[in-house]
Design a protein around this motif. Structure first.
Motif, PDB file in Angstrom:
ATOM      1  N   GLY A  50     -40.386 -22.498 -18.432  1.00 48.63           N
ATOM      2  CA  GLY A  50     -41.198 -21.548 -17.664  1.00 48.63           C
ATOM      3  C   GLY A  50     -40.930 -21.519 -16.166  1.00 48.63           C
ATOM      4  O   GLY A  50     -41.356 -20.580 -15.491  1.00 48.63           O
ATOM      5  N   ASP A  51     -40.221 -22.524 -15.642  1.00 47.21           N
ATOM      6  CA  ASP A  51     -39.963 -22.537 -14.186  1.00 47.21           C
ATOM      7  C   ASP A  51     -38.695 -23.349 -13.912  1.00 47.21           C
ATOM      8  O   ASP A  51     -38.674 -24.251 -13.068  1.00 47.21           O
ATOM      9  N   LEU A  52     -37.626 -22.993 -14.637  1.00 48.32           N
ATOM     10  CA  LEU A  52     -36.424 -23.834 -14.650  1.00 48.32           C
ATOM     11  C   LEU A  52     -35.506 -23.519 -13.465  1.00 48.32           C
ATOM     12  O   LEU A  52     -34.380 -23.061 -13.624  1.00 48.32           O
ATOM     13  N   HIS A  53     -36.007 -23.780 -12.276  1.00 45.70           N
ATOM     14  CA  HIS A  53     -35.164 -23.621 -11.081  1.00 45.70           C
ATOM     15  C   HIS A  53     -34.558 -24.976 -10.725  1.00 45.70           C
ATOM     16  O   HIS A  53     -34.863 -26.000 -11.369  1.00 45.70           O
ATOM     17  N   THR A  54     -33.714 -24.992  -9.701  1.00 38.27           N
ATOM     18  CA  THR A  54     -32.983 -26.234  -9.412  1.00 38.27           C
ATOM     19  C   THR A  54     -33.862 -27.291  -8.734  1.00 38.27           C
ATOM     20  O   THR A  54     -33.436 -28.438  -8.590  1.00 38.27           O
ATOM     21  N   GLY A  55     -35.090 -26.913  -8.358  1.00 39.96           N
ATOM     22  CA  GLY A  55     -36.049 -27.923  -7.885  1.00 39.96           C
ATOM     23  C   GLY A  55     -36.757 -28.601  -9.053  1.00 39.96           C
ATOM     24  O   GLY A  55     -37.492 -29.575  -8.860  1.00 39.96           O
ATOM     25  N   SER A  56     -36.559 -28.097 -10.260  1.00 39.95           N
ATOM     26  CA  SER A  56     -37.168 -28.712 -11.452  1.00 39.95           C
ATOM     27  C   SER A  56     -36.163 -29.586 -12.198  1.00 39.95           C
ATOM     28  O   SER A  56     -36.343 -29.885 -13.382  1.00 39.95           O
ATOM     29  N   ILE A  57     -35.074 -29.940 -11.522  1.00 36.56           N
ATOM     30  CA  ILE A  57     -34.037 -30.753 -12.179  1.00 36.56           C
ATOM     31  C   ILE A  57     -33.659 -31.905 -11.258  1.00 36.56           C
ATOM     32  O   ILE A  57     -33.431 -31.704 -10.056  1.00 36.56           O
TER      33      ILE A  57
ATOM     34  N   ILE B  11     -37.616 -31.687 -15.177  1.00 36.30           N
ATOM     35  CA  ILE B  11     -39.025 -32.064 -14.951  1.00 36.30           C
ATOM     36  C   ILE B  11     -39.887 -30.804 -14.833  1.00 36.30           C
ATOM     37  O   ILE B  11     -39.379 -29.693 -14.870  1.00 36.30           O
ATOM     38  N   ASP B  12     -41.192 -30.998 -14.708  1.00 36.24           N
ATOM     39  CA  ASP B  12     -42.119 -29.954 -14.244  1.00 36.24           C
ATOM     40  C   ASP B  12     -42.373 -28.752 -15.154  1.00 36.24           C
ATOM     41  O   ASP B  12     -42.470 -27.623 -14.638  1.00 36.24           O
ATOM     42  N   PRO B  13     -42.542 -28.937 -16.466  1.00 37.35           N
ATOM     43  CA  PRO B  13     -42.744 -27.737 -17.298  1.00 37.35           C
ATOM     44  C   PRO B  13     -44.199 -27.245 -17.337  1.00 37.35           C
ATOM     45  O   PRO B  13     -44.699 -26.841 -18.381  1.00 37.35           O
ATOM     46  N   GLU B  14     -44.864 -27.206 -16.203  1.00 35.32           N
ATOM     47  CA  GLU B  14     -46.278 -26.790 -16.227  1.00 35.32           C
ATOM     48  C   GLU B  14     -46.448 -25.290 -16.481  1.00 35.32           C
ATOM     49  O   GLU B  14     -47.525 -24.830 -16.831  1.00 35.32           O
ATOM     50  N   PHE B  15     -45.357 -24.516 -16.298  1.00 34.44           N
ATOM     51  CA  PHE B  15     -45.422 -23.078 -16.586  1.00 34.44           C
ATOM     52  C   PHE B  15     -45.058 -22.775 -18.039  1.00 34.44           C
ATOM     53  O   PHE B  15     -44.873 -21.608 -18.401  1.00 34.44           O
TER      54      PHE B  15
END
Ligand code: SR1
Ligand code: MG
Length: 402
Positions: free
Chosen positions: A229-236, A246-250
């Motif tokens: 849901g929010d797989l940008h490069t700040g979530s890796i 990381i960070d699959p809150e979306f």
């Protein structure tokens, strides 16, 4: 009985982790709040002698990036915890281990990945990531296939999807990715010098708006698979050998191309930003080549893995999967969605509320403005040309030719 939510501080989080027996009461612990994202508190708690550490992520009841005027559900912490556990089951090699979740405190306690770097930061510094595209392609194929009607039993999928009803976070995406940037909306955030260009290239283009409306419709209605849901490069988090998402809150059940497009859009944004980050043409071009190859390899790995999972009769959940042309049709639709969503994601990071460091950290103001204009042109071309492009090489040509 439900416990009372209160945001932790660097002090109060220590007895909390001790109560979970993750550390002993006598352990010398050091805690730092290290959250630099838009929404949550992130505490790192470290044993000062052994160096062992954990992360406590806690949702705030509002969007940190805006403040208390933007209330936000704490349920996103439960959703993130459940999504991480599901990802760990499917692709443990790309997922932080979750030690504990608590929906009342809106907390996820997990593995500390600080030995790795947030990918966005590494890409800005032109670090080498030889495994990245294969890892993310693999992550995408497995998480999407095994939560879709192709790899998950229809009954189980329907029931499982009820755990990921995520209306408030979906609404953020609906507004900040698909709506506000395409109108003169007050959540937008761009330099005034860019206004005439935005009016001319984006807001006055009815054909573009129609295509974005179709993509938004897909986001609203196409419950294909459980997305990050929010797989940008700040979530890796990554280094040369390891990749962790990381960070699959979306997370919610949506169109598969949305996750793939998000990742590709962020590689495109980094590609564009490199024009402003180095004067060394050889170094810049080599890195940009790496980024373009990574875009291609992400898709080819995804498609190859997805095809292999699909072909394995052990996994097949749907009668029509035996028709080879059906798989081709599914992949073709995912490909077009991927490109269109990537275009929307590029545009939102230039006009919309939340920007990316890749572009914003360009020191030279003129180059920064030029990068933003280029991003808008590329984003728009991706949306409009998504039915004309046949392969990722065609997408790369669009990026290179703008
Ligand atoms: C108000 S939240 C802004 C953005 O941050 C998250 O990472 C999502 O991309 C969201 O759209
Ligand atoms: Mg996030």
């Amino acid at each position: 009985m439900s416990k009372t939510y209160k945001p932790f501080t660097e002090k109060t989080v220590i007895p909390f982790v001790q109560s979970l027996q993750l550390f002993k009461e006598t352990d010398p612990l050091l805690c730092e709040e290290i959250g630099d994202g838009n929404l949550n508190l992130v505490f790192r708690i470290r044993h000062q002698e052994t160096g062992s550490s954990i992360i406590v992520k806690q949702a705030l009841p509002y969007a940190k990036v805006v403040g208390t005027s933007w209330p936000l559900t704490l349920d996103r912490a439960r959703i993130e915890g459940e999504a991480l556990k599901n990802e760990y089951k499917l692709v443990p090699q790309y997922t932080p281990k979750v030690y504990y979740t608590d929906k009342d405190y809106a907390v996820t306690v997990m593995e500390d990945l600080s030995h790795l770097t947030i990918l966005r930061k590494g890409l800005i510094q032109r670090k080498n990531y030889p495994n990245l595209s294969k890892d993310i392609g693999h992550f995408l194929a497995h998480t999407l296939f095994f939560t879709s009607d192709y790899g998950l039993n229809q009954q189980e999928k329907k029931l499982f999807s009820s755990h990921f009803i995520n209306p408030e976070l979906c609404k953020i995406t609906e507004d900040l990715v698909f709506t506000d940037p395409f109108f003169d909306h007050d959540t937008n955030n761009f330099p005034e010098e860019l206004r005439p260009f935005i009016e001319d290239v984006i807001w006055s283009d009815e054909e573009l708006k129609l295509e974005v409306a179709k993509l938004k419709r897909a986001f609203l209605t196409k419950g294909e698979a459980l997305l990050h849901g929010d797989l940008h490069t700040g979530s890796i988090f990554a280094d040369e050998t390891t990749t962790k998402v990381i960070d699959p809150e979306f997370a919610y059940f949506g169109p598969m191309g949305f996750d793939i497009g998000a990742f590709i859009a962020n590689l495109v944004l980094n590609y564009i930003s490199q024009f402003g980050h180095t004067e060394n043409i050889e170094e810049r071009e080599a890195y940009q080549q790496f980024l373009l190859t990574s875009i291609k390899e992400t898709w080819t790995t995804f498609a190859k893995e997805f095809t292999a999972l699909w072909a394995n009769t052990k996994h097949q959940q749907e009668a029509y999967m035996r028709l080879p042309a059906f798989k081709e049709a599914v992949l073709d639709e995912v490909f077009r969605d991927t490109i269109g969503f990537a275009g929307c994601k590029v545009i939102r990071r230039i006009i919309g509320l939340a920007h990316v460091e890749d572009i914003e950290s360009i020191a030279d103001e003129e180059k920064k403005l030029a990068a933003k204009k280029l991003a808008l042109q590329i984003g728009k071309a991706l949306i409009l040309k998504r039915f004309d492009l046949q392969t990722m090489e065609d997408l790369i040509k669009v990026v290179e030719q703008k």
